[in-house]
Design a protein around this motif. Structure first.
Motif, PDB file in Angstrom:
ATOM      1  N   SER A  68       2.168   1.757  -9.395  1.00 60.50           N
ATOM      2  CA  SER A  68       3.379   2.581  -9.508  1.00 60.50           C
ATOM      3  C   SER A  68       3.864   2.900  -8.094  1.00 60.50           C
ATOM      4  CB  SER A  68       3.104   3.882 -10.260  1.00 60.50           C
ATOM      5  OG  SER A  68       2.319   4.739  -9.455  1.00 60.50           O
ATOM      6  N   LYS A  69       5.058   3.455  -8.017  1.00 59.21           N
ATOM      7  CA  LYS A  69       5.596   3.811  -6.698  1.00 59.21           C
ATOM      8  C   LYS A  69       4.729   4.869  -6.032  1.00 59.21           C
ATOM      9  CE  LYS A  69      10.290   2.366  -7.436  1.00 59.21           C
ATOM     10  NZ  LYS A  69      11.661   2.711  -7.815  1.00 59.21           N
ATOM     11  N   GLN A  70       4.217   5.792  -6.841  1.00 55.38           N
ATOM     12  CA  GLN A  70       3.347   6.838  -6.297  1.00 55.38           C
ATOM     13  C   GLN A  70       2.091   6.217  -5.676  1.00 55.38           C
ATOM     14  OE1 GLN A  70       0.918   8.910  -8.970  1.00 55.38           O
ATOM     15  NE2 GLN A  70       0.851  10.811  -7.813  1.00 55.38           N
ATOM     16  N   TRP A  71       1.482   5.300  -6.416  1.00 51.65           N
ATOM     17  CA  TRP A  71       0.273   4.637  -5.888  1.00 51.65           C
ATOM     18  C   TRP A  71       0.611   3.836  -4.639  1.00 51.65           C
ATOM     19  CZ3 TRP A  71      -4.689   3.116  -8.635  1.00 51.65           C
ATOM     20  CH2 TRP A  71      -5.085   4.144  -9.520  1.00 51.65           C
ATOM     21  N   PHE A  72       1.772   3.197  -4.656  1.00 45.71           N
ATOM     22  CA  PHE A  72       2.169   2.407  -3.487  1.00 45.71           C
ATOM     23  C   PHE A  72       2.221   3.293  -2.255  1.00 45.71           C
ATOM     24  CE2 PHE A  72       5.076   0.521  -0.492  1.00 45.71           C
ATOM     25  CZ  PHE A  72       4.693  -0.815  -0.504  1.00 45.71           C
TER      26      PHE A  72
END
Lengths: 209, 176
Positions: A68-72
């Motif tokens: 996800s963008k958060q994980w990225f």
């Protein structure tokens, strides 16, 4: 045993304490209201995700940037990268750089050898037709500093990310001088500035009588 | 080793029968099962201990609504071993062997809720080991994460990172 010594983890600690306090308050409220507790859907908070990510090997981390963008952004955060580097027990690993195919192959001594999984990746740092000869100059904290046909390069073999290093001004400027100069190169880490340095040294060999 | 564990499991079995001891602490799981533990065990659980401290030790029954009676015995077992200084690699391996990935996650959240740092650190590593070779899709499901990349963004990222997608385990495990 893992050591928690860096700033980021301290922040996590205090965050956890704060949340614990909040939960306690919540619990007290709930008790006074005599509400029936509803088991919450398991949700893993960001600071707990970070704790888990810190234990993962680099290859998994890079793959999980796609989660996800958060994980990225968590995984590419420089503070995270630093913490991960400090916490990870350094594996014994041998790196091969092939000039013919523009590949690197990394073999971990502590895992069963399996060429399929041996970290093979095309690295496009040379022209396919170039008559490349790779010369590894030195390595430092997992980075490899090497010379090839189109210049100097620093490679992170774990992430396969590489960076071309520009030559210092004046280097190789005068062909006439070049005949007499030796160039020496070094690559190191400066803990005070938390940065890496490439040092080039030119010298004239003493003339023999 | 196995005997030791099972005897411990018996010793912490469900309460009410324990006649003595005003000193013991009662931990009440989310599904209302009471577990009586020694105060030393409660000390290992920072959340519980701070609750006791805040009430000057007058309250010895602690509701733990977020923790099920399935997870609590594992937590207590770990704390007992920890007090005894018997947390070894062998014990830890044995401890998680019988837990599936969902159970490990629940226990991890319980350790966080109770603020037991050692158990939390240990389970972070266990989860990391178990997901290290999993697919991106598995990880999303496991943590309940929504993919907010556009299909184009994700395809581009996957192409750039293609080398990290080798050697990934298939998802077809019978875990819930």
């Amino acid at each position: 045993m893992r050591r928690f010594m860096n700033f980021m983890l301290l922040v996590q600690q205090t965050m956890r304490k704060r949340r614990r306090r909040e939960r306690l308050m919540e619990k007290k409220k709930r008790k006074t209201k005599m509400a029936t507790p509803i088991p919450p859907k398991p949700f893993v908070h960001e600071d707990l995700i970070i704790e888990i990510l810190l234990c993962l090997p680099v290859k998994s981390l890079i793959r999980f940037q796609c989660v996800s963008k958060q994980w990225f952004s968590l995984i590419s955060d420089p503070n995270f990268v630093k913490s991960h580097f400090q916490l990870t027990p350094h594996t014994r690993r041998i790196e091969f750089i092939s000039s013919d195919f523009g590949q690197t192959i990394s073999i971990d001594f502590e895992e069963q050898f399996d060429l399929e999984n041996a970290f093979v990746k095309q690295c496009n740092f040379f022209h396919p037709h170039a008559d490349s000869l790779i010369q590894i100059i030195s390595s430092c904290r997992g980075f490899i500093f090497f010379h090839h046909s189109s210049g100097f390069c620093i490679l992170n073999p774990c992430t396969k990310i590489h960076k071309q290093i520009p030559l210092a001004p004046g280097e190789f400027e005068t062909n006439l001088e070049l005949r007499y100069f030796y160039y020496l190169y070094g690559f190191g880490y400066d803990p005070l500035r938390d940065d890496y340095l490439v040092v080039s040294l030119s010298c004239i060999p003493a003339e023999e009588d | 080793m196995a005997e030791e564990v099972s005897s411990q499991m018996n010793s912490l079995s469900i309460s009410e029968t324990n006649p003595s001891s005003s000193a013991t602490i009662s931990l009440v799981s989310g599904d209302d099962i009471v577990f009586k533990v020694e105060p030393t065990i409660a000390k290992e659980m920072e959340t519980v201990q701070s609750f006791i401290d805040e009430t000057d030790g007058k309250i010895t029954t602690i509701p733990l609504p977020n923790i099920s009676s399935h997870d609590l015995p594992y937590v207590i077992e770990y704390c007992e071993k920890s007090i005894a200084g018997k947390i070894t690699k062998e014990f830890e391996a044995e401890f998680v062997k019988k837990l599936n990935n969902e159970e490990v996650k629940e226990l991890f959240l319980a350790a966080n809720y109770l603020n037991i740092k050692k158990l939390l650190d240990f389970l972070s590593q266990v989860i990391a080991d178990r997901i290290a070779n999993k697919s991106v899709e598995y990880v999303r499901r496991y943590f309940g994460i929504e993919n907010d990349f556009t299909p184009e963004e994700e395809a581009k990222l996957r192409e750039e990172l293609a080398w990290t997608f080798t050697g990934v385990d298939p998802d077809d495990e019978d875990e819930n």
